[in-house]
Design a protein around this motif. Structure first.
Motif, PDB file in Angstrom:
ATOM      1  N   SER A 195       0.846  -1.185   0.000  1.00 35.25           N
ATOM      2  CA  SER A 195       0.000   0.000   0.000  1.00 35.25           C
ATOM      3  C   SER A 195       0.880   1.233   0.000  1.00 35.25           C
ATOM      4  O   SER A 195       2.005   1.214   0.499  1.00 35.25           O
ATOM      5  CB  SER A 195      -0.891  -0.022   1.225  1.00 35.25           C
ATOM      6  N   ILE A 214      -1.509   8.050   0.286  1.00 35.81           N
ATOM      7  CA  ILE A 214      -2.214   8.773  -0.772  1.00 35.81           C
ATOM      8  C   ILE A 214      -1.367   9.970  -1.192  1.00 35.81           C
ATOM      9  O   ILE A 214      -0.922  10.763  -0.361  1.00 35.81           O
ATOM     10  CB  ILE A 214      -3.588   9.254  -0.281  1.00 35.81           C
ATOM     11  N   SER A 261      -4.564  12.738  -6.848  1.00 34.61           N
ATOM     12  CA  SER A 261      -6.007  12.939  -6.808  1.00 34.61           C
ATOM     13  C   SER A 261      -6.272  14.305  -6.177  1.00 34.61           C
ATOM     14  O   SER A 261      -6.637  14.406  -5.019  1.00 34.61           O
ATOM     15  CB  SER A 261      -6.686  11.833  -6.004  1.00 34.61           C
ATOM     16  N   LYS A 311     -10.963  11.118   0.613  1.00 34.95           N
ATOM     17  CA  LYS A 311     -10.999   9.665   0.365  1.00 34.95           C
ATOM     18  C   LYS A 311     -11.364   8.929   1.648  1.00 34.95           C
ATOM     19  O   LYS A 311     -10.825   9.233   2.714  1.00 34.95           O
ATOM     20  CB  LYS A 311      -9.630   9.170  -0.143  1.00 34.95           C
ATOM     21  N   GLN A 357      -3.607   3.809  -0.063  1.00 33.02           N
ATOM     22  CA  GLN A 357      -4.229   3.657  -1.369  1.00 33.02           C
ATOM     23  C   GLN A 357      -3.729   2.359  -1.991  1.00 33.02           C
ATOM     24  O   GLN A 357      -2.565   2.006  -1.818  1.00 33.02           O
ATOM     25  CB  GLN A 357      -3.775   4.847  -2.229  1.00 33.02           C
ATOM     26  N   ARG A 391      -5.260   2.137  -7.781  1.00 34.12           N
ATOM     27  CA  ARG A 391      -5.152   3.546  -7.384  1.00 34.12           C
ATOM     28  C   ARG A 391      -6.527   4.193  -7.219  1.00 34.12           C
ATOM     29  O   ARG A 391      -6.665   5.411  -7.255  1.00 34.12           O
ATOM     30  CB  ARG A 391      -4.307   4.351  -8.389  1.00 34.12           C
ATOM     31  N   PHE A 408      -9.240   2.997  -1.339  1.00 34.21           N
ATOM     32  CA  PHE A 408      -8.515   3.623  -0.229  1.00 34.21           C
ATOM     33  C   PHE A 408      -8.822   2.939   1.102  1.00 34.21           C
ATOM     34  O   PHE A 408      -9.873   2.321   1.257  1.00 34.21           O
ATOM     35  CB  PHE A 408      -8.889   5.108  -0.170  1.00 34.21           C
ATOM     36  N   GLN A 430      -6.905  -2.929   4.676  1.00 33.18           N
ATOM     37  CA  GLN A 430      -6.525  -3.233   3.296  1.00 33.18           C
ATOM     38  C   GLN A 430      -6.357  -4.740   3.120  1.00 33.18           C
ATOM     39  O   GLN A 430      -6.825  -5.323   2.144  1.00 33.18           O
ATOM     40  CB  GLN A 430      -5.238  -2.522   2.890  1.00 33.18           C
TER      41      GLN A 430
END
Ligand SMILES: [Zn+2]
Ligand SMILES: [Zn+2]
Length: 410
Positions: A8, A11, A16, A22, A34, A39, A42, A49
């Motif tokens: 991971s 971000i 973005s 997010k 992220q 991509r 989040f 994750q």
């Protein structure tokens, strides 16, 4: 596909720059990580994750890219239609992944897929629509397994509300809703309410799939569990015997199809037992049959015929799945069960003997076909074994033809 998510990354604000903050895919809190692959997904932390990766993300990571990335095309009308279709495909993938994990008893792992399924369904169909019911029920089932009773009650009341608002929704939806409600009441110990819902479940399932369907018969099994908790053993026995009957018939048909297809090289081998969802179903059915087997074996007034029939079901199921080790153990159990039955009943109960012996024949046949793979050998061995069994039990008074249902006294 590995068990670990891709590394991971934090971000990157530049990647973005605009848009809302997010949020974590799983808990909707502010995200700091992220997925480096898409991509477009989040997370608040690595734990979430990892959970999402195992639960569903590794299956859909790349599929999310076109949906979550805005391009010039995706903003146009044609692009929007394609996006809706892709979302419908995603719902289907998540539904089947969640269902599979639930069947395998992996309730925690089923959560991310079920959650995504619901969110995506709301996106496509809107809130309070009957199309959301399957997703509510999946999520409820995962939470029943995890013991989150209040969350289950909340989800099921949302599902009930959606069903109420769609008077023309089908029997299958009602069946699934009542089954989940029954399981909720089982979890809270309200057995009377549970039985009421299971009775409704069986009614709607039989309308949708037929009285003898294996889907309907799961309802009998669940009902038996409630009666068992009330100590009503005779009802449990009769329901278990009904369930066994239905599965015995279903598996015998599957087995006959398999053997017919194997004899005809032009027909593709039945591959229905090879795919993932059937593997998950096997686990569920195995669990159900073993519960019934254990119940019968523990019962002081145990019926060896029921033991044999359940063992035979299990043997056929694992034969279809290609697991020879399990088949061997179970056929032994099945043969022993029938041996006990035929010695226990008087010679005059011909019907019982006939069924008993032809079943021994079937069980032995399966076993030898499996071990030798040679039909001539297996038929010979089967008839030898059954004839020695016959002589041992009845002298020369009975003639039993294995494989057919004929039996005569000579
Ligand atoms: Zn989170
Ligand atoms: Zn991803």
């Amino acid at each position: 596909m590995g068990g670990k998510p891709k590394v991971s990354s934090k971000i990157i604000p530049l990647a973005s720059p605009k848009g809302p903050e997010k949020l974590c895919e799983l808990c909707q809190r502010v995200a700091r990580l992220q997925c480096t692959e898409c991509r477009a997904t989040f997370y608040c932390d690595e734990e979430h994750q990892q959970a999402d990766w195992v639960g569903i993300h590794r299956r859909i990571c790349q599929l999310l890219v076109p949906i979550r990335t805005q391009t010039f095309l995706s903003l146009q009308r044609a692009g929007q239609i394609v996006t809706q279709q892709k979302k419908a495909e995603l719902i289907e993938i998540c539904r089947s992944v969640a269902q599979q994990k639930l069947s395998e008893g992996k309730h925690q792992e089923a959560l991310p897929a079920a959650q995504f399924c619901l969110r995506c369904s709301i996106d496509v169909h809107g809130p309070n629509t009957v199309q959301l019911v399957p997703a509510y029920l999946l999520l409820a089932e995962a939470n029943i397994g995890l013991g989150n009773v209040s969350r289950v009650a909340e989800l099921l009341s949302q599902a009930e509300w959606s069903v109420l608002k769609s008077p023309d929704c089908g029997h299958a939806v009602h069946h699934r809703l009542h089954r989940s409600l029954g399981r909720l009441h089982m979890a809270t110990g309200n057995l009377e309410q549970a039985l009421l819902h299971f009775a409704n479940d069986i009614y709607f399932a039989s309308e949708a799939f037929g009285l003898d369907s294996t889907i309907t018969c799961r309802g009998y099994f669940l009902m038996a569990d409630a009666f068992a908790k009330q100590g009503k053993t005779p009802i449990v026995r009769s329901l278990y015997s009904e369930v066994t009957q239905i599965w015995h018939c279903h598996l015998t048909n599957l087995l006959e199809n398999r053997i017919q297809n194997a004899q005809n090289p032009n027909v593709l081998l039945d591959s229905s037992y090879d795919n993932q969802s059937d593997k998950a179903q096997q686990v569920e059915v195995d669990d159900m049959l073993r519960t019934m087997l254990e119940f019968e074996q523990k019962d002081p007034r145990k019926d060896p015929a029921q033991v044999a029939r359940v063992a035979h079901c299990l043997a056929m199921m694992w034969f279809l799945a290609g697991d020879s080790r399990k088949v061997n153990h179970l056929t032994t159990l099945g043969i022993k069960g029938w041996f006990d039955t035929v010695t226990q009943f008087p010679i005059s109960s011909l019907c019982r003997l006939k069924i008993g012996l032809s079943l021994i024949g079937e069980v032995v046949k399966i076993r030898w076909e499996l071990v030798a793979g040679d039909e001539t050998v297996s038929t010979l061995l089967t008839s030898t074994l059954v004839s020695s069994l016959r002589t041992k039990l009845f002298g020369r008074r009975m003639f039993v033809s294995v494989g057919s249902n004929s039996s005569d006294v000579t």
